[in-house]
Design a protein around this motif. Sequence first.
Motif, mmCIF file in Angstrom:
data_model
loop_
_atom_site.group_PDB
_atom_site.id
_atom_site.type_symbol
_atom_site.label_atom_id
_atom_site.label_comp_id
_atom_site.label_asym_id
_atom_site.label_seq_id
_atom_site.Cartn_x
_atom_site.Cartn_y
_atom_site.Cartn_z
ATOM 1 N N ASN A 1 -42.043 39.414 -66.620
ATOM 2 C CA ASN A 1 -42.825 39.441 -67.867
ATOM 3 C C ASN A 1 -42.460 40.512 -68.876
ATOM 4 O O ASN A 1 -43.038 40.558 -69.957
ATOM 5 C CB ASN A 1 -44.318 39.584 -67.535
ATOM 6 N N LYS B 1 -43.516 38.830 -72.345
ATOM 7 C CA LYS B 1 -43.749 37.391 -72.363
ATOM 8 C C LYS B 1 -45.169 37.122 -72.832
ATOM 9 O O LYS B 1 -46.117 37.729 -72.348
ATOM 10 C CB LYS B 1 -43.547 36.809 -70.973
ATOM 11 N N ASN C 1 -45.401 31.411 -72.420
ATOM 12 C CA ASN C 1 -44.129 31.246 -71.718
ATOM 13 C C ASN C 1 -42.952 31.798 -72.496
ATOM 14 O O ASN C 1 -41.810 31.621 -72.095
ATOM 15 C CB ASN C 1 -43.900 29.756 -71.438
ATOM 16 N N ASN C 2 -43.246 32.456 -73.618
ATOM 17 C CA ASN C 2 -42.156 32.830 -74.531
ATOM 18 C C ASN C 2 -41.946 34.334 -74.635
ATOM 19 O O ASN C 2 -42.902 35.094 -74.720
ATOM 20 C CB ASN C 2 -42.452 32.285 -75.929
ATOM 21 N N TRP C 3 -40.698 34.713 -74.664
ATOM 22 C CA TRP C 3 -40.353 36.111 -74.881
ATOM 23 C C TRP C 3 -40.631 36.497 -76.331
ATOM 24 O O TRP C 3 -40.325 35.734 -77.249
ATOM 25 C CB TRP C 3 -38.874 36.356 -74.572
#
Length: 160
Positions: free
Chosen positions: A92, A119, A122-124
């Motif tokens: 994460n 994170k 689900n996205n950086w």
Amino acid sequence: MTSLSELSCLCNSQKSYAQCCEKLHLGNAHAKTPEQLMRSRYVAYAMKKADYIYQTYAHDKQIENPLNEIAEFAESCRFINLKIILSDHDENTGIVEFCVSYIFQNLLCQLHEKSRFIKEGNNWKYLDGEIFPTDEVHIGRNDTCPCGSGKKYKKCHINV
Ligand SMILES: [Zn+2]
Ligand SMILES: [Zn+2]
């Protein structure tokens, strides 16, 4: 004419833009690693895609980084190189240390930063970074342009 998509990606991945950061810019794919996100953010700066930069800030940081300031910075600089120094991540969180070269008001500048990524869902996203001091070098009108074009600076992009 060669389309932009076929040209090599400005992040120096040796892939075409279509195979690399374009998918992320179009929202057709998400960055799988912090490094991939960082590369796509660099290319977005170079291509003056302020929206993408704004959207890839961590939610809490968006307020401190308004779209118009991002756009202004991107417009005022000519980005010429990205070098990734190190990148690492776990489930994460992640870090990417990099050095970006850009031209700003006849100065060749470096941004040497160690960025933190997190994170969200689900996205950086880009959180923040520690910036290391660097030197600025004045570019003379008759100097060879640092962008690698081989032209004299005054013939390349003096109006930046
Ligand atoms: Zn790329
Ligand atoms: Zn140049």
